[in-house]
Design a protein around this motif. Sequence first.
Motif, PDB file in Angstrom:
ATOM      1  N   GLU A  80       9.389  79.807  12.283  1.00  0.00           N
ATOM      2  CA  GLU A  80       9.215  78.495  12.922  1.00  0.00           C
ATOM      3  C   GLU A  80       9.947  78.443  14.261  1.00  0.00           C
ATOM      4  O   GLU A  80       9.436  77.901  15.246  1.00  0.00           O
ATOM      5  CB  GLU A  80       9.721  77.398  11.990  1.00  0.00           C
ATOM      6  N   LEU A  81      11.148  79.007  14.297  1.00  0.00           N
ATOM      7  CA  LEU A  81      11.915  79.003  15.545  1.00  0.00           C
ATOM      8  C   LEU A  81      11.226  79.872  16.609  1.00  0.00           C
ATOM      9  O   LEU A  81      11.173  79.503  17.785  1.00  0.00           O
ATOM     10  CB  LEU A  81      13.330  79.512  15.284  1.00  0.00           C
ATOM     11  N   ARG A  82      10.680  80.999  16.186  1.00  0.00           N
ATOM     12  CA  ARG A  82       9.934  81.835  17.137  1.00  0.00           C
ATOM     13  C   ARG A  82       8.731  81.084  17.682  1.00  0.00           C
ATOM     14  O   ARG A  82       8.405  81.183  18.873  1.00  0.00           O
ATOM     15  CB  ARG A  82       9.491  83.143  16.467  1.00  0.00           C
ATOM     16  N   GLY A  83       8.069  80.317  16.801  1.00  0.00           N
ATOM     17  CA  GLY A  83       6.927  79.526  17.242  1.00  0.00           C
ATOM     18  C   GLY A  83       7.330  78.484  18.273  1.00  0.00           C
ATOM     19  O   GLY A  83       6.625  78.279  19.275  1.00  0.00           O
ATOM     20  N   MET A  84       8.470  77.815  18.046  1.00  0.00           N
ATOM     21  CA  MET A  84       8.955  76.824  19.002  1.00  0.00           C
ATOM     22  C   MET A  84       9.284  77.470  20.342  1.00  0.00           C
ATOM     23  O   MET A  84       8.976  76.934  21.412  1.00  0.00           O
ATOM     24  CB  MET A  84      10.188  76.113  18.438  1.00  0.00           C
ATOM     25  N   LEU A  85       9.912  78.657  20.288  1.00  0.00           N
ATOM     26  CA  LEU A  85      10.278  79.342  21.522  1.00  0.00           C
ATOM     27  C   LEU A  85       9.048  79.857  22.267  1.00  0.00           C
ATOM     28  O   LEU A  85       8.996  79.815  23.502  1.00  0.00           O
ATOM     29  CB  LEU A  85      11.235  80.495  21.213  1.00  0.00           C
TER      30      LEU A  85
ATOM     31  N   ALA B 261       5.336  79.188  26.835  1.00  0.00           N
ATOM     32  CA  ALA B 261       4.026  78.859  27.407  1.00  0.00           C
ATOM     33  C   ALA B 261       4.111  77.644  28.322  1.00  0.00           C
ATOM     34  O   ALA B 261       3.477  77.598  29.383  1.00  0.00           O
ATOM     35  CB  ALA B 261       3.014  78.609  26.287  1.00  0.00           C
ATOM     36  N   GLN B 262       4.906  76.644  27.917  1.00  0.00           N
ATOM     37  CA  GLN B 262       5.062  75.448  28.753  1.00  0.00           C
ATOM     38  C   GLN B 262       5.728  75.794  30.077  1.00  0.00           C
ATOM     39  O   GLN B 262       5.321  75.311  31.140  1.00  0.00           O
ATOM     40  CB  GLN B 262       5.880  74.397  28.000  1.00  0.00           C
ATOM     41  N   LEU B 263       6.760  76.641  30.007  1.00  0.00           N
ATOM     42  CA  LEU B 263       7.450  77.040  31.236  1.00  0.00           C
ATOM     43  C   LEU B 263       6.527  77.859  32.137  1.00  0.00           C
ATOM     44  O   LEU B 263       6.539  77.691  33.360  1.00  0.00           O
ATOM     45  CB  LEU B 263       8.704  77.848  30.890  1.00  0.00           C
ATOM     46  N   ALA B 264       5.720  78.745  31.544  1.00  0.00           N
ATOM     47  CA  ALA B 264       4.795  79.549  32.335  1.00  0.00           C
ATOM     48  C   ALA B 264       3.766  78.660  33.030  1.00  0.00           C
ATOM     49  O   ALA B 264       3.424  78.889  34.201  1.00  0.00           O
ATOM     50  CB  ALA B 264       4.094  80.579  31.444  1.00  0.00           C
ATOM     51  N   ALA B 265       3.277  77.642  32.312  1.00  0.00           N
ATOM     52  CA  ALA B 265       2.313  76.723  32.915  1.00  0.00           C
ATOM     53  C   ALA B 265       2.946  75.936  34.056  1.00  0.00           C
ATOM     54  O   ALA B 265       2.321  75.712  35.099  1.00  0.00           O
ATOM     55  CB  ALA B 265       1.763  75.766  31.856  1.00  0.00           C
ATOM     56  N   ALA B 266       4.213  75.520  33.862  1.00  0.00           N
ATOM     57  CA  ALA B 266       4.910  74.778  34.916  1.00  0.00           C
ATOM     58  C   ALA B 266       5.126  75.659  36.145  1.00  0.00           C
ATOM     59  O   ALA B 266       4.968  75.207  37.290  1.00  0.00           O
ATOM     60  CB  ALA B 266       6.244  74.254  34.395  1.00  0.00           C
ATOM     61  N   ILE B 267       5.479  76.934  35.911  1.00  0.00           N
ATOM     62  CA  ILE B 267       5.679  77.863  37.030  1.00  0.00           C
ATOM     63  C   ILE B 267       4.366  78.078  37.777  1.00  0.00           C
ATOM     64  O   ILE B 267       4.325  78.080  39.017  1.00  0.00           O
ATOM     65  CB  ILE B 267       6.243  79.203  36.516  1.00  0.00           C
ATOM     66  N   ALA B 268       3.262  78.233  37.027  1.00  0.00           N
ATOM     67  CA  ALA B 268       1.954  78.427  37.664  1.00  0.00           C
ATOM     68  C   ALA B 268       1.575  77.215  38.509  1.00  0.00           C
ATOM     69  O   ALA B 268       1.053  77.355  39.621  1.00  0.00           O
ATOM     70  CB  ALA B 268       0.884  78.697  36.606  1.00  0.00           C
ATOM     71  N   ALA B 269       1.853  76.016  37.975  1.00  0.00           N
ATOM     72  CA  ALA B 269       1.545  74.795  38.732  1.00  0.00           C
ATOM     73  C   ALA B 269       2.386  74.711  39.999  1.00  0.00           C
ATOM     74  O   ALA B 269       1.896  74.329  41.073  1.00  0.00           O
ATOM     75  CB  ALA B 269       1.768  73.560  37.854  1.00  0.00           C
TER      76      ALA B 269
END
Length: 275
Positions: free
Chosen positions: A77-82, A87-95
Amino acid sequence: MLNIGDFASHGRVSVRMLRHYDAIGLLTPARVDPVTGYRSYEAGQLARLNRVIALKELGFTLQQVRTVLDEQPTGAELRGMLRLRRAQLAAAIAADEQRLARVEARLRTIESEGNMSQHDVVVKPLPSVRVAQLSGVAASYQPEDITPVIGPLFEELCRRVAGAGIEEVGPAVARYEDAPERDGSVVVLAAVQVAPSVRGGREDFEVVDLAPIEEAATIVHRGSMDGSMGSIQALARFIDENGYRSAGYARERYLECPEDVAGWVVELQEPVSRR
């Protein structure tokens, strides 16, 4: 025991933040004086505070931090959260990289032209709308070939729609498609927005739903459409310089159309996709 000031100093956080953590049940004091209300903490609680700070720095919300610390999720579960956070950070960086590319493109334009461009391009989704439409054929996509066709089409369409007792509920739209002959000519579609309750199956005009467009590069052109080439070229430069490619002909959405064409306001909407 440490008073709240000393505990905050050791943990490198503010007293105000500790009070907030207490209020939401994330980090409660070991003891609260019943008379004075003063909070005291045990030195061992610094470990929990450090974990709170570490998880916050990874970008987790305080609710997610509390879940990790209190519910003790499994390793999976913790790996899933990380992974989700990654993915959220990668999307923010791409934006951010896309915004940086647009800033650099605008900077190049200003440096080459010596001033701020009057053409502002916005990338946005276009919703589906129901329209009544008529079609014709123009010799090419050039403004001088489009204008003699689109004008009479709109006049005839508006006459037929009014004659049918149907109300126009939004700006008119012009669309274009390749002609079947593939000789450089284009199909011109003049459309007016109508209510969703208007049904098709008519002989005097078509009623269709324009498909939504996930991303369209849009620019507002002011003045006669005969002079729209500058706006069209500015749109093309933006698309090329910002990592997009055109995904079809631009739509024209007629926002204001007074008798004097110099006062026209038309939004050009070109579907795009990432290269």
